[in-house]
Design an enzyme around this catalytic site. Structure first.
Site, PDB file in Angstrom:
ATOM      1  N   ASN A  38       0.819  -1.219   0.000  1.00 46.88           N
ATOM      2  CA  ASN A  38       0.000   0.000   0.000  1.00 46.88           C
ATOM      3  C   ASN A  38       0.852   1.269   0.000  1.00 46.88           C
ATOM      4  OD1 ASN A  38      -2.328   1.487   0.027  1.00 46.88           O
ATOM      5  ND2 ASN A  38      -2.967   0.922   2.097  1.00 46.88           N
ATOM      6  N   ARG A 148     -13.753  -5.706  15.515  1.00 42.74           N
ATOM      7  CA  ARG A 148     -12.793  -4.686  15.927  1.00 42.74           C
ATOM      8  C   ARG A 148     -13.525  -3.368  16.109  1.00 42.74           C
ATOM      9  NH1 ARG A 148      -7.784  -2.168  12.394  1.00 42.74           N
ATOM     10  NH2 ARG A 148      -9.389  -0.661  11.828  1.00 42.74           N
ATOM     11  N   TYR A 160      -7.340   7.203  13.257  1.00 41.05           N
ATOM     12  CA  TYR A 160      -7.103   5.959  12.524  1.00 41.05           C
ATOM     13  C   TYR A 160      -8.317   5.030  12.674  1.00 41.05           C
ATOM     14  CZ  TYR A 160      -6.115   1.250  11.496  1.00 41.05           C
ATOM     15  OH  TYR A 160      -6.251  -0.005  10.978  1.00 41.05           O
ATOM     16  N   ASP A 211      -7.232  -1.730  17.590  1.00 44.12           N
ATOM     17  CA  ASP A 211      -5.931  -1.473  16.972  1.00 44.12           C
ATOM     18  C   ASP A 211      -5.443  -0.088  17.414  1.00 44.12           C
ATOM     19  OD1 ASP A 211      -3.729  -1.248  15.313  1.00 44.12           O
ATOM     20  OD2 ASP A 211      -4.798  -1.786  13.474  1.00 44.12           O
ATOM     21  N   HIS A 213      -2.530   1.060  16.444  1.00 43.80           N
ATOM     22  CA  HIS A 213      -1.795   1.518  15.257  1.00 43.80           C
ATOM     23  C   HIS A 213      -0.496   2.253  15.577  1.00 43.80           C
ATOM     24  CE1 HIS A 213      -1.785   2.322  10.858  1.00 43.80           C
ATOM     25  NE2 HIS A 213      -2.547   1.242  10.863  1.00 43.80           N
ATOM     26  N   GLU A 237      -3.892  -4.401  19.364  1.00 43.81           N
ATOM     27  CA  GLU A 237      -2.969  -4.592  18.247  1.00 43.81           C
ATOM     28  C   GLU A 237      -2.010  -3.424  18.112  1.00 43.81           C
ATOM     29  OE1 GLU A 237      -5.187  -5.037  14.622  1.00 43.81           O
ATOM     30  OE2 GLU A 237      -3.516  -4.374  13.411  1.00 43.81           O
ATOM     31  N   GLU A 263       1.734  -6.653  11.396  1.00 48.10           N
ATOM     32  CA  GLU A 263       1.265  -6.476  10.021  1.00 48.10           C
ATOM     33  C   GLU A 263       2.310  -5.794   9.140  1.00 48.10           C
ATOM     34  OE1 GLU A 263      -2.316  -4.205  10.879  1.00 48.10           O
ATOM     35  OE2 GLU A 263      -1.395  -2.420  10.036  1.00 48.10           O
ATOM     36  N   ARG A 284       0.743 -11.163  13.256  1.00 48.46           N
ATOM     37  CA  ARG A 284      -0.137 -10.629  12.206  1.00 48.46           C
ATOM     38  C   ARG A 284       0.492 -10.560  10.815  1.00 48.46           C
ATOM     39  NH1 ARG A 284      -4.530  -8.574  12.249  1.00 48.46           N
ATOM     40  NH2 ARG A 284      -4.157  -6.550  11.287  1.00 48.46           N
ATOM     41  N   HIS A 313      -3.189 -10.118   9.089  1.00 51.24           N
ATOM     42  CA  HIS A 313      -3.685  -8.856   8.548  1.00 51.24           C
ATOM     43  C   HIS A 313      -4.606  -9.148   7.352  1.00 51.24           C
ATOM     44  CE1 HIS A 313      -2.232  -4.749   6.694  1.00 51.24           C
ATOM     45  NE2 HIS A 313      -3.366  -4.594   7.343  1.00 51.24           N
ATOM     46  N   ASP A 317      -6.332  -3.422   1.522  1.00 47.15           N
ATOM     47  CA  ASP A 317      -5.171  -3.324   0.623  1.00 47.15           C
ATOM     48  C   ASP A 317      -4.523  -4.687   0.381  1.00 47.15           C
ATOM     49  OD1 ASP A 317      -4.674  -2.386   3.453  1.00 47.15           O
ATOM     50  OD2 ASP A 317      -2.595  -2.740   2.875  1.00 47.15           O
ATOM     51  N   GLU A 340      -8.262 -11.373  10.055  1.00 47.15           N
ATOM     52  CA  GLU A 340      -8.920 -10.089   9.791  1.00 47.15           C
ATOM     53  C   GLU A 340      -9.623 -10.144   8.433  1.00 47.15           C
ATOM     54  OE1 GLU A 340      -6.257  -6.732   9.413  1.00 47.15           O
ATOM     55  OE2 GLU A 340      -7.871  -5.293   9.788  1.00 47.15           O
ATOM     56  N   TRP A 403       2.138   7.010  12.151  1.00 47.73           N
ATOM     57  CA  TRP A 403       0.744   6.904  11.723  1.00 47.73           C
ATOM     58  C   TRP A 403       0.261   5.500  12.015  1.00 47.73           C
ATOM     59  CZ3 TRP A 403      -1.731   3.808   8.011  1.00 47.73           C
ATOM     60  CH2 TRP A 403      -3.125   4.051   7.949  1.00 47.73           C
TER      61      TRP A 403
HETATM   62  O1  EZ4 Z   1      -3.385   0.515   8.351  1.00 41.69           O
HETATM   63  O2  EZ4 Z   1      -3.791  -2.005   5.876  1.00 41.69           O
HETATM   64  O3  EZ4 Z   1      -5.260  -3.718  11.094  1.00 41.69           O
HETATM   65  N1  EZ4 Z   1      -5.315  -3.123  10.078  1.00 41.69           N
HETATM   66  C1  EZ4 Z   1      -4.596  -2.028   9.777  1.00 41.69           C
HETATM   67  C2  EZ4 Z   1      -4.764  -1.463   8.391  1.00 41.69           C
HETATM   68  C3  EZ4 Z   1      -3.494  -0.793   7.879  1.00 41.69           C
HETATM   69  C4  EZ4 Z   1      -3.505  -0.737   6.374  1.00 41.69           C
HETATM   70  C5  EZ4 Z   1      -2.162  -0.224   5.848  1.00 41.69           C
HETATM   71  O4  EZ4 Z   1      -2.051  -0.432   4.496  1.00 41.69           O
HETATM   72  O5  EZ4 Z   1      -3.852  -1.568  10.597  1.00 41.69           O
HETATM   73  O6  EZ4 Z   1      -5.849  -0.556   8.374  1.00 41.69           O
HETATM   74 CO    CO Z   2      -3.515  -2.944  12.185  1.00 46.31          CO
END
Ligand code: EZ4
Ligand code: CO
Length: 403
Positions: A38, A148, A160, A211, A213, A237, A263, A284, A313, A317, A340, A403
């Site tokens: 991605n 989730r 996010y 998540d 993130h 996560e 992931e 993941r 994951h 994407d 997922e 991010w």
């Molecule tokens: O941000 O797949 O758990 N899922 C995630 C996703 C990721 C995207 C990044 O390409 O964290 O939403």
């Molecule tokens: Co994630």
């Protein structure tokens, strides 16, 4: 031997960008593999076209392991998301071919079914707790056994995981990275409130996930884990970035909330300490980003002896070709945890005809020979590539953040 006579890279954008490798053999059997990274799609396209495809022509498609080792060791430069996604695409396409020649669904070659279906989790999100809970109830009504939960954070303009379109979350929303703002102080108190409301509305006979993130420090992550313990999450996560694997020791000392990571990993070496020391509960890594079925199998075996389960994951994407292959892996792998599952758009589903089906919270890969996913090249050609980047994050004072 099924000689490889051709290989091509197909780039298509039926709502979002996907990169697919198609390998053809002299006998007319073909296989496909996902190569989507991605926001960095064309780098993998170039790696495949410039360095990988020329080495494949004339080889025996049955020699999956030898080709994997050739591409991994032979590059001299090891690991990295671009290299490992390219290798994954080759590996997935070759497993697809081998299983088609055998006339068997891929899970049979891996060792057969260990379960009747693959438990998946869906994504409920909303800008407020109430909106997220309403979404979660919808997922529960669709039969999901695991959901989730992601909710907006008061005082932050965007968060996010909170999408405009409820079934398809697409973070790569602009040609150049969108700038988001983050505050852990604002975020941290919101998650226990979300989980408290969720348990009240959804009950206890459902798995709830979240998540973070990569946004917390280890000590903040420890606090989040502790605060969520009363609501028994299935996992939290990516609570903190995992380059420093030892930092998970600190989180582990403080909380019994299960942890899922990986992931963004592309190799067993990214996860070795996390798994060896039992610092996580779910790994993941995915087929497309971690070297394909052949490498993911090594990670899963290492995880198995350390009581770590899989939780691959599966955001939008990851193309249907990755999802199909993952589902065969999931149906077989002894230490399966969860998969997922973010639905693809109808346009994507049309470009990638597939044998997998969803029923009552479980996906099944189907019984078609191979991994059961193909690509309609004519249809794919109707959706040209569109540049799209993942967002970046800044703290409220402007500092660059994760991010
Ligand atoms: O941000 O797949 O758990 N899922 C995630 C996703 C990721 C995207 C990044 O390409 O964290 O939403
Ligand atoms: Co994630």
């Amino acid at each position: 031997m099924p000689k490889i006579t051709g290989a091509k890279v197909i780039v298509t954008c039926p709502g979002r960008n996907f990169v697919t490798l198609k390998i053809e053999t002299a006998d007319g059997v073909h296989g496909i593999g996902d190569a989507t990274l991605n926001g960095r799609e064309l780098s993998v396209v170039s790696y495949l076209n410039d360095h990988v495809i020329p080495c494949l022509i004339g080889r025996d498609a049955h020699q999956i392991e030898d080709i994997w080792q050739f591409l991994y060791r032979g590059a001299y430069w090891r690991r990295g998301p671009v290299t490992m996604s390219a290798i994954a695409a080759v590996d997935t396409a070759l497993w697809d071919i081998k299983a088609k020649i055998a006339g068997l669904p891929l899970y049979q070659l891996l060792g057969g079914a260990s379960r009747t279906g693959v438990m998946v989790y869906g994504h409920a999100n909303g800008s407020t707790v109430d909106e997220t809970i309403a979404e979660a109830l919808r997922y529960q009504a669709m039969g999901y056994k695991a959901i989730r939960l992601q909710s907006g954070v008061p005082g932050l303009p965007s968060t996010y995981g909170v999408s405009k379109d409820k079934l398809f979350y697409e973070p790569a929303d602009a040609a150049l990275p969108t700038e988001n703002v983050w505050s852990s102080a604002k975020y941290l108190p919101t998650v226990p409130k979300l989980f408290e409301a969720a348990r009240e509305a959804l009950g206890w006979d459902i798995h709830l996930l979240h998540d973070a993130h990569h946004r917390l420090t280890p000590i903040e992550a420890a606090r989040l884990g502790k605060d969520l313990e009363p609501y028994r999450p299935f996992w939290i996560e990516d609570v903190t970035p995992a380059e420093n694997q030892a930092s998970f020791r600190l989180i582990r000392q403080h909380t019994t909330t299960p942890l899922a990571v990986g992931e963004v990993f592309n190799s067993i070496w990214d996860a070795k300490q996390l798994i060896d020391e039992q610092l996580i509960d779910y790994i993941r890594t995915t087929i497309v980003h971690a070297g394909g079925i052949s490498h993911l199998r090594r990670i899963a075996h290492l995880a198995e002896i350390n009581n770590v389960r899989t939780g691959f994951h599966g955001a939008t994407d990851l193309s249907p070709a990755c999802m199909g292959a993952a589902l065969h892996f999931d149906l077989w792998v002894p230490n399966f945890g969860i998969q997922e599952y973010m639905r693809h758009t109808p346009e994507t589903d049309e470009v990638f005809p597939h044998a997998y089906t969803f029923a009552d919270g479980y996906l099944h890969p189907g019984e078609a020979p191979g991994h059961g996913v193909d690509i309609d090249e004519d249809l794919a050609a109707r959706y040209p590539y569109r540049p799209a980047s993942l967002p970046v994050n800044r703290l409220e004072d402007g500092s660059m953040y994760n991010w």
